[in-house]
Design a protein around this motif. Structure first.
Motif, PDB file in Angstrom:
ATOM      1  N   ASP A 319      -5.991   3.957  -6.156  1.00  0.00           N
ATOM      2  CA  ASP A 319      -5.359   3.276  -7.294  1.00  0.00           C
ATOM      3  C   ASP A 319      -4.004   3.905  -7.617  1.00  0.00           C
ATOM      4  N   ALA A 322      -1.370   2.806  -5.061  1.00  0.00           N
ATOM      5  CA  ALA A 322      -0.940   1.421  -5.256  1.00  0.00           C
ATOM      6  C   ALA A 322       0.066   1.301  -6.395  1.00  0.00           C
ATOM      7  N   VAL A 323      -0.219   1.982  -7.498  1.00  0.00           N
ATOM      8  CA  VAL A 323       0.689   1.920  -8.646  1.00  0.00           C
ATOM      9  C   VAL A 323       2.024   2.569  -8.311  1.00  0.00           C
ATOM     10  N   ARG A 325       3.350   3.018  -5.395  1.00  0.00           N
ATOM     11  CA  ARG A 325       4.067   2.180  -4.425  1.00  0.00           C
ATOM     12  C   ARG A 325       4.853   1.100  -5.169  1.00  0.00           C
ATOM     13  N   ASP A 326       4.191   0.456  -6.129  1.00  0.00           N
ATOM     14  CA  ASP A 326       4.853  -0.609  -6.880  1.00  0.00           C
ATOM     15  C   ASP A 326       5.994  -0.066  -7.742  1.00  0.00           C
ATOM     16  N   ARG A 327       5.879   1.179  -8.171  1.00  0.00           N
ATOM     17  CA  ARG A 327       6.942   1.800  -8.962  1.00  0.00           C
ATOM     18  C   ARG A 327       8.019   2.423  -8.080  1.00  0.00           C
ATOM     19  N   LYS A 328       7.841   2.315  -6.762  1.00  0.00           N
ATOM     20  CA  LYS A 328       8.795   2.809  -5.768  1.00  0.00           C
ATOM     21  C   LYS A 328       8.916   4.330  -5.748  1.00  0.00           C
ATOM     22  N   LYS A 332       7.071   1.867   0.497  1.00  0.00           N
ATOM     23  CA  LYS A 332       6.136   0.815   0.880  1.00  0.00           C
ATOM     24  C   LYS A 332       5.929   0.755   2.387  1.00  0.00           C
ATOM     25  N   THR A 336       2.393   1.171   4.251  1.00  0.00           N
ATOM     26  CA  THR A 336       1.886   0.058   5.051  1.00  0.00           C
ATOM     27  C   THR A 336       1.461   0.535   6.437  1.00  0.00           C
TER      28      THR A 336
END
Length: 341
Positions: A319, A322-323, A325-328, A332, A336
């Motif tokens: 978790d 994932a967070v 990654r989305d916040r850079k 990514k 991946t």
């Protein structure tokens, strides 16, 4: 393997007696040729400085590995002068300000130079050293050059190799707090520039007490925090056993993988240098692994958690990845490629 010796029939007399002299002469000539080749390589090399972060300074294991790197780099066209740093922030600043031509830093501190390879340190990304070894080998493949290259402030940077630094474990003053749910409310020494760890501590309901690489151990050892995180390679040198006391322990579950990464400004180095460097470093994974294994063998007392607790840790770390990654915070493309959940 049994050695076989080819026998040659020689004429009697002085020819047989002169043979040792001829052998010595041939050996001397051979050594001279090797020495001449090394001297020629050194003469053709460009002079560069390599600043090395090692908490142990020139007597540390990391610095010793970089001396071997230095010797090999002559064949890649670079004659390095090594400089030891026990303060990582200063080493990074000297590289940024071009006082160093190359630098060895942990991934988290080197994030400003390449966030892609920093992502190898993502929480829970690699659960074993074998998985990390495969990833480092992949980064040494020319097909993955795009992950090694980055740009910041108009300056091109490149990761010229990644060494393993050891799995990061949770150190507790109270071994009864090893369960994930029991960590709520605990004060954890958290490195100030480690956004990932700060987020994780907040997610589990614990309290971050900001620290630096230079201060987190003393905070744990003097009891001003309940927990800290570090690789086993820090256990002895930083005397973390003092913080564990009689009731503490080390949770035998890897939260992340610490790495040491070589960073350069590629435009300042000979063509082909960075690829040769990455190949060499990847091939030396085993040498660093042996150092890590030896330190983990000295670390006591370990706390082994149940399969259910391990599953909870794994889900929490997934978790977090994932967070971030989305916040850079994490790259990514790197996630991946390597994230197996």
């Amino acid at each position: 393997m049994q050695r076989t010796t080819r026998q040659t029939t020689l004429p009697r007399g002085s020819a047989r007696r002169r043979r040792p002299g001829r052998a010595l002469l041939a050996g001397a000539l051979g050594l001279s040729l090797y020495a001449a080749a090394d001297d020629a390589a050194a003469a053709a090399s460009v002079d560069k400085s390599l600043c090395v972060f090692d908490p142990g300074g020139e007597s540390g294991d990391i610095y010793a590995k970089m001396e071997k790197y230095q010797a090999s780099a002559v064949q890649w066209g670079v004659n390095f002068t090594l400089r030891a740093y026990t303060n990582e922030t200063v080493a990074a600043a000297d590289f940024r300000n071009k006082k160093c031509d190359a630098v060895l830093l942990t991934g988290i501190t080197g994030k400003e130079f390449n966030p892609k390879t920093y992502t190898l340190e993502a929480m829970g990304l690699f659960r074993s050293y074998d998985d990390l070894k495969k990833a480092i080998g992949k980064l040494a493949n020319p097909s993955y050059d795009f992950l090694n290259k980055a740009e910041a402030g108009g300056v091109k940077y490149e990761t010229a190799g990644v060494y393993p630094g050891g799995a990061v474990y949770l150190y507790l003053r109270d071994r009864a707090k090893a369960d994930l749910s029991a960590l709520a409310g605990q004060q954890i020494a958290t490195i100030d520039n480690d956004a990932a760890a700060n987020f994780m501590v907040d997610k589990i309901g614990a309290i971050s007490k900001l620290a630096t690489i230079a201060t987190f151990a003393s905070m744990f050892n003097n009891g001003s925090v309940d927990a800290c995180y570090a690789p086993a390679t820090a256990y002895g040198p930083l005397e973390l056993r003092r913080g564990l006391g009689k009731g503490g322990g080390v949770v035998r579950f890897p939260l992340a993988q610490l790495t040491f990464q070589v960073f350069v400004r590629p435009d300042e180095f000979p063509e082909g240098f960075t690829q040769s460097s990455r190949t060499f470093v990847a091939d030396n994974f085993g040498a660093m692994r042996r150092v890590i294994d030896a330190e983990e063998a000295k670390t006591t007392p370990w706390i082994d958690i149940s399969a259910d607790d391990a599953a909870k840790y794994n889900q929490m770390l997934a978790d977090v990845r994932a967070v971030l990654r989305d916040r850079k915070v994490y790259d990514k493309a790197t996630l991946t490629l390597f994230d197996k959940k």
